[in-house]
Design an enzyme around this catalytic site. Sequence first.
Site: not given
Length: 316
Positions: A140, A143-144
Amino acid sequence: METNTQSEHVHLLIIGSGPAGYTAAIYAARANLKPVLYQGIQPGGQLTITTEVENYPGYPEGIRGPEMMVDFEKQATRMGADIRFGMATKVDTSKRPFTVIVDEEKTITADALIIATGASAKWLNLPSEQRLNGSGVSACAVCDGFFFRGKEVAIVGAGDTAAEEALYLSKLCSNVHMIVRKHEMRASKVMQDRVLKTTNIMVYWNSETDEVLGENKVEAVRIVNNQTNVKTEIPVSAFFVAIGHQPNSGIFAGQLDMDEQGYIKTTPGTSKTNVEGVFACGDVQDKIYRQAVTAAGSGCMAALDAERFLSAQEHS
């Protein structure tokens, strides 16, 4: 299936909480079916790991995926749906009422069942990928990606998701190394054009990931050209996997008809599965479109199909 001391009977049970599940809950609640929805392991589904959603009608300025899912949940709750946190761990669709075990401890029986369990990211299944998962390896980018601001990163994939995540990373990271297995991408023309016009995205055609390198964190990725067999090491701080998804249909294996990839089969033009009273919607049964708007539409179909089924049962 074993019965349990914690048991409850509901009229309509919805498993899953992305656009499909929440839309089914909205329609079912308005039809006074008193739906109970269990959100599953990822409340809100895949849209909770998406940044800007620009192609969902009604949001002219776009909206962030997690905010959109909060709106869906609020609307379903306002209509009277019973939204709960929990995950279906066992299912028995061999007889009605259907039996579902939630979190391996609570037994729910239901007169009708709507499956909206979605799909999950696929991995390359490299030992190093799993060993470094959470230490620079991620499925992701949204997300990261923030953690690797200003650094060099790699991403593997060739579809719209890979292109979208590469573009997202290009705004955060110094350089994005995009690994594409074939000589072309599967992504839509507009997404390909954006990637190829972005100066800090380098595309490696006809290439596959040989290994992610590093002991306790990602330090490089080794790729191999599948035409020349030449291996190249690219120093990177993160490795993102964007190679597609697999349907979250495991608990229904052997009970519902599925294709070879595990997508639940539905009667064309409906949400009906091979088991009467069990309906499927969203990405768990759609491997072609996989959009928020089509998932929501199929959630509406599932609620209407369930309403007609339950009404017929009451009047039979």
